[in-house]
Design a protein around this motif. Structure first.
Motif, short mmCIF file in Angstrom:
data_model
loop_
_atom_site.label_atom_id
_atom_site.label_comp_id
_atom_site.label_asym_id
_atom_site.label_seq_id
_atom_site.Cartn_x
_atom_site.Cartn_y
_atom_site.Cartn_z
N PRO A 155 -0.06 -0.98 2.55
CA PRO A 155 -1.25 -1.32 1.78
C PRO A 155 -2.49 -0.60 2.30
CG PRO A 155 -0.66 -3.13 3.23
CD PRO A 155 0.45 -2.14 3.32
N ASN A 178 -13.21 -2.52 -8.53
CA ASN A 178 -12.40 -2.38 -7.32
C ASN A 178 -12.48 -0.99 -6.70
OD1 ASN A 178 -10.16 -4.29 -9.24
ND2 ASN A 178 -11.27 -5.13 -7.49
N VAL A 233 -9.54 -2.35 2.51
CA VAL A 233 -10.79 -2.16 1.79
C VAL A 233 -11.63 -1.14 2.54
CG1 VAL A 233 -12.93 -3.28 1.05
CG2 VAL A 233 -10.74 -4.46 0.77
N MET A 264 -2.81 -1.94 -3.25
CA MET A 264 -4.13 -2.57 -3.31
C MET A 264 -4.07 -4.03 -2.86
SD MET A 264 -5.30 -0.91 -6.95
CE MET A 264 -7.07 -1.24 -6.87
N ARG A 265 -2.87 -4.55 -2.62
CA ARG A 265 -2.70 -5.93 -2.14
C ARG A 265 -2.75 -5.98 -0.61
NH1 ARG A 265 -0.39 -9.11 -6.21
NH2 ARG A 265 0.64 -7.94 -7.89
N ASP A 266 -3.12 -7.12 -0.09
CA ASP A 266 -3.06 -7.34 1.35
C ASP A 266 -1.72 -8.00 1.66
OD1 ASP A 266 -3.59 -7.56 4.01
OD2 ASP A 266 -4.94 -9.28 3.81
N SER A 312 -12.74 -3.12 -3.24
CA SER A 312 -12.39 -4.53 -3.13
C SER A 312 -10.96 -4.71 -3.63
CB SER A 312 -13.35 -5.41 -3.94
OG SER A 312 -13.30 -5.07 -5.32
N ARG A 313 -10.32 -5.78 -3.22
CA ARG A 313 -8.96 -6.04 -3.66
C ARG A 313 -8.98 -6.74 -5.02
NH1 ARG A 313 -5.73 -4.44 0.20
NH2 ARG A 313 -6.29 -4.67 2.40
#
Length: 337
Positions: free
Chosen positions: A64, A22, A67, A55-57, A12-13
């Motif tokens: 990036p 995460n 997920v 890990m960011r969108d 998960s972000r």
């Protein structure tokens, strides 16, 4: 030959600072290497602050992760099987692989590791991406000259500690900013002239005392309030190398502070961002010089090794606590005799 591997994926972000929630450790099937590919068994794995950005969108200099994607890292490993003419079983290689026991890699993305240069783990630290970043960030971006005052933030890290030692070798007055007295003591032992504990001191006041003639070079690994404190002391024609901004990586919104660009009009300072991938064609130059300095003792280094792939997220999360000196590594396996 291995047919399965454990592998960490982005589950998960994160919002703000990452947590164990995460990450997920799964088992997955390994295909046989195809033509041009190599099966690599992980020995050491790097964890680095830039991974937080992946890990960011959001768009960044590093693509990036989605997920469900495997986490990636710089890896030193041993070739288990090879369909590439440049590698054979038993070779030690390094490349950007995965948080996993084993990985299939395109042979074009791997480099051989020469154990004669030092312990193979150094291919992820002082003789790897952090050391090469420090080398080109110092020689090509910051360009210190004898007598300059050089300030380095995150000075006890894998990049900052090499930057400071290179500046010391150049004949500069070197000031390191770090967050623990143990770190400052180590920095003094490897050639830094002054140390500032940003957790215990007024950084602005401490910088004015340590840099009475101003600052000629600032190597920025953190951003945030530490960099704000440096800005008023920039000398005419100062050089600022922007390498990292870890103080802001977990911010849900980037804070807007006092407007400081006006200082650049007064100082005519140069501010330049740094990405080590821009120097891929000169990597050998950096390694040759760095390995010579390490062999002679002119550059010293520290490593922190966490044992076990299962503990990789803990090692990564520890980066944001700022408690370790030098390069953070995860040891996943032992080299076969």
């Amino acid at each position: 030959m291995a047919t399965q591997t454990r592998q960490w994926i982005l589950d998960s972000r994160p919002v703000g600072e990452p947590t164990m929630e995460n990450f997920e450790l799964i088992e997955t099937e390994l295909p046989d290497p195809e033509r041009g590919e190599v099966l690599v068994r992980t020995l050491y794995m790097s964890v680095d602050p830039y991974m937080r950005g992946r890990m960011r969108d959001a768009e960044s200099y590093a693509e990036p992760w989605d997920v469900g994607d495997p986490m990636q890292a710089g890896v030193v490993g041993e070739v288990e099987a090879s369909e590439h003419p440049d590698f054979e079983p038993g070779d030690v290689v390094t490349g950007d692989l995965q948080w996993a026991d084993y990985a299939i890699a395109d042979g074009r993305d791997l480099r051989g590791v020469n154990p004669e240069h030092g312990p193979i783990s150094t291919a992820l630290g002082v003789l790897g991406m952090p050391g090469v970043t420090a080398y080109f960030g110092t020689t090509d971006v910051a360009e210190p000259t004898p007598g300059d005052t050089v300030v380095v933030s995150a000075a006890a890290g894998a990049v900052g500690s090499v930057v400071g030692q290179l500046a010391d070798l150049t004949g500069c007055h070197v000031v390191g900013i770090a967050g623990a007295e143990e770190k400052l003591e180590w920095l003094e032992s490897v050639g830094f002239d002054e140390g500032i504990n940003y957790k215990e001191e007024d950084v602005s006041a401490a910088l004015r005392e340590a840099c009475p003639d101003g600052i000629d070079v600032y190597f920025d690994n953190v951003g945030g309030p530490v960099t704000d404190a440096v800005w008023p002391l920039l000398n005419v024609r100062a050089r600022v190398a922007i390498c990292g901004q870890i103080a802001l990586y977990n911010a849900t919104e980037v804070p807007t502070g006092p407007r400081k660009l006006g200082k650049l009009i007064e100082s005519r300072a140069r501010v330049e961002g740094l990405l080590v991938r821009d120097y891929e064609d000169r990597w050998g130059e950096a390694l040759k010089r760095l390995s010579g300095w390490v062999a002679s003792g002119d550059i010293e280094y520290r490593e922190n090794v966490v044992e076990g792939l299962e503990n990789a997220p803990d090692a990564f999360l520890g980066l944001f606590e700022g408690t370790k000196i030098g390069k953070q590594l995860v040891q996943v396996g032992e080299r076969e005799a």
